[in-house]
Design a protein around this motif. Structure first.
Motif, short mmCIF file in Angstrom:
data_model
loop_
_atom_site.label_atom_id
_atom_site.label_comp_id
_atom_site.label_asym_id
_atom_site.label_seq_id
_atom_site.Cartn_x
_atom_site.Cartn_y
_atom_site.Cartn_z
N THR A 81 39.04 37.49 50.74
CA THR A 81 40.29 37.89 51.40
C THR A 81 40.92 36.64 52.02
OG1 THR A 81 39.27 38.23 53.55
CG2 THR A 81 39.25 40.12 52.04
N GLY A 88 49.59 42.02 46.16
CA GLY A 88 48.26 42.61 46.29
C GLY A 88 48.20 43.98 45.62
N HIS A 105 44.08 34.19 43.13
CA HIS A 105 43.30 35.41 43.28
C HIS A 105 44.14 36.66 42.99
CE1 HIS A 105 40.11 37.99 44.66
NE2 HIS A 105 40.94 38.59 45.48
N LEU A 106 45.37 36.63 43.44
CA LEU A 106 46.26 37.78 43.24
C LEU A 106 46.86 37.83 41.84
CD1 LEU A 106 48.17 37.71 46.66
CD2 LEU A 106 46.36 39.30 45.98
N ASP A 152 50.32 39.02 50.01
CA ASP A 152 49.53 40.25 49.92
C ASP A 152 50.46 41.46 49.75
OD1 ASP A 152 47.07 41.64 49.94
OD2 ASP A 152 47.47 42.28 51.98
N ARG A 177 42.20 43.64 44.60
CA ARG A 177 42.65 42.27 44.95
C ARG A 177 43.69 42.33 46.04
NH1 ARG A 177 41.52 37.92 40.61
NH2 ARG A 177 39.79 38.95 39.58
N GLN A 212 34.86 41.22 47.76
CA GLN A 212 35.99 40.43 47.26
C GLN A 212 36.46 39.45 48.34
OE1 GLN A 212 37.87 40.43 44.34
NE2 GLN A 212 36.44 41.84 43.38
#
Ligand code: GSH
Length: 216
Positions: free
Chosen positions: A161, A79, A23-24, A75, A83, A159
């Motif tokens: 998390t 991050g 995702h990141l 993150d 995102r 989005q």
């Protein structure tokens, strides 16, 4: 040097990190360890993580384990923009941490873990029907609780998390357990809002890549 991610297919803890890295859009090298071959207990891996567990990451020589701690690290490290694994202000980030903790403490520990133990880790002994039923009820309660925590498409909005990535492998397990042990009747416990949420998770462009190959 890209971050190295030590992963084991089917580990719900490791699956969280796999989803988060994707995702990141973090650069990483995937190293899949085999549970069957006891790769986690081999000296070269124990030298990296003395707890010999996946997930483990090594980022430019910095080794880290414990999935939820890895999520926080990723993150902070990768991050950006929309995102984020823990987006928003202090209160929103705290809420995501709370959902992560609640999913782990209640849904995993009191719901799916005892069911997995009863069906898969007791050798030839039959599952204890009382333990299974209590865990089914807890899983159902916690899933209904989490359904109320949806904020639009995902748990914190539009989005996914960290909270979504902790919950997603659990839903994978609910389906996997029901496939292998239909008598556990777990899928029927999933409320409509969480079932629809899981469809959205499965539609994420990177979900299929993270799905345990031996479950296909
Ligand atoms: N609390 C840990 C749990 C990790 C864990 O239990 N990993 C298991 C797979 S599900 C593992 O690597 N087991 C192999 C071993 O203990 O040698 C986390 O959140 O990362």
């Amino acid at each position: 040097m890209a971050l190295v991610f030590y992963h084991g297919h089917g580990s719900p803890y490791s699956w969280r990190v796999f989803l988060a890295l994707e995702h990141l859009e973090a650069p990483y090298e995937l190293k899949v360890l085999s549970f069957a071959d006891k790769d986690t207990t081999k000296p070269e891996f124990v030298a990296i993580n003395p707890r010999h567990q996946v997930p483990t990451i090594v980022d430019e020589g910095f080794a880290l384990w414990e999935s939820t701690v890895i999520l926080e690290y990723l993150d902070e490290r990768f991050g950006k923009g929309a995102r984020r694994l823990y987006p928003g202000d202090a209160r929103e980030r705290a809420r995501t941490r709370r959902l992560v903790r609640e999913a782990e403490e209640y849904l995993y520990r009191e719901g799916t873990d005892p069911i997995v133990d009863e069906y898969f880790w007791k050798g030839d002994a039959p599952p204890d029907a009382g333990v299974v039923e209590k865990a089914r009820q807890r899983a159902a309660e916690e899933l209904r609780y989490l359904e109320k925590e949806l904020r639009g498409e995902f748990l914190a909005g539009s989005q996914p998390t960290a909270a979504d990535f902790v919950l997603a492998p659990l839903l994978g397990y609910v389906h996997r357990i029901t496939f292998r042990k239909p008598e556990a009747k777990l899928v029927e416990l999933v409320p409509a809002g969480i079932a629809a949420w899981y469809e959205r998770i499965k539609a994420l462009p990177y979900f299929e890549k993270t799905f345990p190959p031996h479950w296909r």
